[in-house]
Each structure stands twice: as C-alpha cells, then as structure tokens.
Design an enzyme around this catalytic site. Sequence first.
Site, PDB file in Angstrom:
ATOM      1  N   GLU A 161      -9.480 -10.011  -7.699  1.00 62.90           N
ATOM      2  CA  GLU A 161      -8.411  -9.015  -7.584  1.00 62.90           C
ATOM      3  C   GLU A 161      -7.296  -9.241  -8.615  1.00 62.90           C
ATOM      4  O   GLU A 161      -6.760  -8.290  -9.172  1.00 62.90           O
ATOM      5  CB  GLU A 161      -7.847  -9.024  -6.159  1.00 62.90           C
TER       6      GLU A 161
ATOM      7  N   ASN B 247      -1.701  -0.201   7.229  1.00 63.90           N
ATOM      8  CA  ASN B 247      -1.165  -1.525   7.581  1.00 63.90           C
ATOM      9  C   ASN B 247      -0.270  -2.138   6.489  1.00 63.90           C
ATOM     10  O   ASN B 247      -0.145  -3.349   6.391  1.00 63.90           O
ATOM     11  CB  ASN B 247      -2.298  -2.466   7.996  1.00 63.90           C
TER      12      ASN B 247
ATOM     13  N   HIS C 299      -1.905  -5.116   1.429  1.00 66.52           N
ATOM     14  CA  HIS C 299      -3.199  -5.777   1.209  1.00 66.52           C
ATOM     15  C   HIS C 299      -2.924  -7.179   0.691  1.00 66.52           C
ATOM     16  O   HIS C 299      -2.007  -7.373  -0.110  1.00 66.52           O
ATOM     17  CB  HIS C 299      -4.031  -5.023   0.166  1.00 66.52           C
TER      18      HIS C 299
ATOM     19  N   LYS D  84       0.842  -1.201   0.000  1.00 62.33           N
ATOM     20  CA  LYS D  84       0.000   0.000   0.000  1.00 62.33           C
ATOM     21  C   LYS D  84       0.882   1.257   0.000  1.00 62.33           C
ATOM     22  O   LYS D  84       2.086   1.173   0.290  1.00 62.33           O
ATOM     23  CB  LYS D  84      -0.901  -0.041   1.229  1.00 62.33           C
TER      24      LYS D  84
ATOM     25  N   THR E 246      -5.262  -7.562  10.556  1.00 59.67           N
ATOM     26  CA  THR E 246      -5.624  -6.288   9.911  1.00 59.67           C
ATOM     27  C   THR E 246      -5.155  -5.070  10.719  1.00 59.67           C
ATOM     28  O   THR E 246      -4.696  -4.084  10.155  1.00 59.67           O
ATOM     29  CB  THR E 246      -7.156  -6.211   9.730  1.00 59.67           C
TER      30      THR E 246
HETATM   31  N1  UDP Z   1      -9.857  -0.878   7.963  1.00 65.36           N
HETATM   32  C1  UDP Z   1      -9.848   0.146   8.903  1.00 65.36           C
HETATM   33  N2  UDP Z   1     -10.573   0.002  10.050  1.00 65.36           N
HETATM   34  C2  UDP Z   1     -11.266  -1.114  10.321  1.00 65.36           C
HETATM   35  C3  UDP Z   1     -11.276  -2.169   9.364  1.00 65.36           C
HETATM   36  C4  UDP Z   1     -10.565  -2.013   8.191  1.00 65.36           C
HETATM   37  O1  UDP Z   1      -9.220   1.185   8.716  1.00 65.36           O
HETATM   38  O2  UDP Z   1     -11.851  -1.187  11.404  1.00 65.36           O
HETATM   39  C5  UDP Z   1      -9.084  -0.719   6.710  1.00 65.36           C
HETATM   40  C6  UDP Z   1      -7.694  -1.362   6.798  1.00 65.36           C
HETATM   41  O3  UDP Z   1      -6.768  -0.563   6.086  1.00 65.36           O
HETATM   42  C7  UDP Z   1      -7.921  -2.701   6.095  1.00 65.36           C
HETATM   43  C8  UDP Z   1      -8.933  -2.331   5.008  1.00 65.36           C
HETATM   44  O4  UDP Z   1      -9.772  -1.344   5.636  1.00 65.36           O
HETATM   45  O5  UDP Z   1      -6.713  -3.231   5.590  1.00 65.36           O
HETATM   46  C9  UDP Z   1      -9.774  -3.482   4.485  1.00 65.36           C
HETATM   47  O6  UDP Z   1     -10.386  -4.164   5.557  1.00 65.36           O
HETATM   48  P1  UDP Z   1     -10.406  -5.756   5.647  1.00 65.36           P
HETATM   49  O7  UDP Z   1     -11.345  -6.119   6.754  1.00 65.36           O
HETATM   50  O8  UDP Z   1     -10.645  -6.350   4.312  1.00 65.36           O
HETATM   51  O9  UDP Z   1      -8.918  -6.084   6.175  1.00 65.36           O
HETATM   52  P2  UDP Z   1      -7.681  -6.810   5.443  1.00 65.36           P
HETATM   53  O10 UDP Z   1      -8.239  -7.866   4.526  1.00 65.36           O
HETATM   54  O11 UDP Z   1      -6.924  -5.738   4.730  1.00 65.36           O
HETATM   55  O12 UDP Z   1      -6.856  -7.408   6.554  1.00 65.36           O
HETATM   56 MG    MG Z   2      -9.767  -7.795   3.149  1.00 67.87          MG
END
Ligand code: UDP
Ligand code: MG
Length: 196
Positions: free
Chosen positions: A174, A160, A163, A14, A129
């Site tokens: 994707e 984080n 992705h 990212k 996450t």
């Molecule tokens: N995110 C956030 N707050 C939350 C949940 C998600 O800012 O409470 C953001 C975070 O950057 C995350 C992205 O939204 O990577 C997508 O969320 P997802 O649940 O798909 O997490 P990932 O698959 O990236 O672990």
């Molecule tokens: Mg996700």
Amino acid sequence: MKKPKDERTLVLVKPDGVIRGLVGEVIMRFEKRGLKIIALKMVWPTSEHINKHYPSHNEWFESVGSRTKEFFQGKNIDVNEHFGTENPAEIGKQVKSWLLDYMTVGPVVAMVIEGMHAITTVRKLVGHTYPIEALPGSIRGDFSVDTPSAANVEKRVVKNIVHASGNDAEASHEIEHWFSPEEINDYKRSDEDIMF
Ligand code: UDP
Ligand code: MG
C-alpha cells in the site's frame, strides 16, 4: 530487520471521514500517541487505483466474506437473501465491488505513518472494522455506529472513516501503491529521544 520504532504503515482517511471534517481529529490521534506522519496528501482516487489497493485473491475475499457471513448469522439475518449466496469468497467479491463505489465518491487523505510497531498500533487506534463493534476510544468507535446489517443490506460498504494496513505485506504494497519514494520524508520528532 527494521527496528520496532521504524515500522511503517499506510492510513487513508476515507471519503466519509474527509466529508465529515474528521481529518484533523484522525491525524491528531496518531500524533498524540507518538507516531510520526512521514508522508501526506489528498487524492481523489480512481476506481482502478482502489481496485489495486485492495487485494483480489481468494484468500482475502474469503476472509472478508466469512466475517460478513458470521456477523449476519450472529444477528439471525439471512445471508442468502442479501448476497444471493452463502459462499464467503463470493460475498467478499461483492464487498469489494461496493468498495470501488464508496472509495471514489470523494477525496481521501493518504498518509504514511512511522513509529513503534506502527501497523498494530495504528490498527488499535482505528478499532474494529465494524464501527458498531469498535470500542469507544478508538476512531471508528468514537465517530460511527455503522454496521454490515445496515450497510451491506443496502448494498454499500460499512462506512468506517479510516483504512489502515492490516499486516506487513499490506503495508509494503500500500505504501508503494500510494507514494513514490521522494514523497516520503525522513526526519526526527523533537520528543523521540525522551519517549523511546
Ligand atoms: N467491509 C464491509 N462489510 C464487511 C467487511 C468489510 O462493508 O462485512 C468493508 C469495510 O469498509 C472495510 C473494507 O470493506 O473497511 C475492507 O475490509 P477489511 O476486512 O480489510 O477491513 P479493515 O482492514 O478495513 O478493517
Ligand atoms: Mg483490511
């Protein structure tokens, strides 16, 4: 059915990861584990591209929003005060709108990774996450401490670094969304015969 070692997943370094100079570090971890990079490029994504990268259905909004809500409640932070709602889907929609801002501030490095149960293996290397919850040894756990209680309160997403596709359906969507078939390479790593 595909063999376990032929599974494919999509990874993005990212904008925060690229800007912090962590591209090589991230790639190294996948390579060391025995996973194979089969496509790779740097792209400065449009908001439209990111909008189609992340799902827009209620199930996804709810799953993102309910985790956020749970995290806030666990820290005794008022969800309503920061999101103006306690409805998980509505919270998820706000998170997505912040994702459109964050994922377009700079270039990302997109790659397709192939290897043994690549989707779950990569997710393990990436970690939880929320970096504050991610175990040391994982990418998010080694390079960040960001957390929704700081990020979402400032109306931004949790930074984080990486992705990674969460499941089969996300991976297929994707990979197709970021790469044309001609950009994906079929080759053999020199250590494959010894490792598997
Ligand atoms: N995110 C956030 N707050 C939350 C949940 C998600 O800012 O409470 C953001 C975070 O950057 C995350 C992205 O939204 O990577 C997508 O969320 P997802 O649940 O798909 O997490 P990932 O698959 O990236 O672990
Ligand atoms: Mg996700």
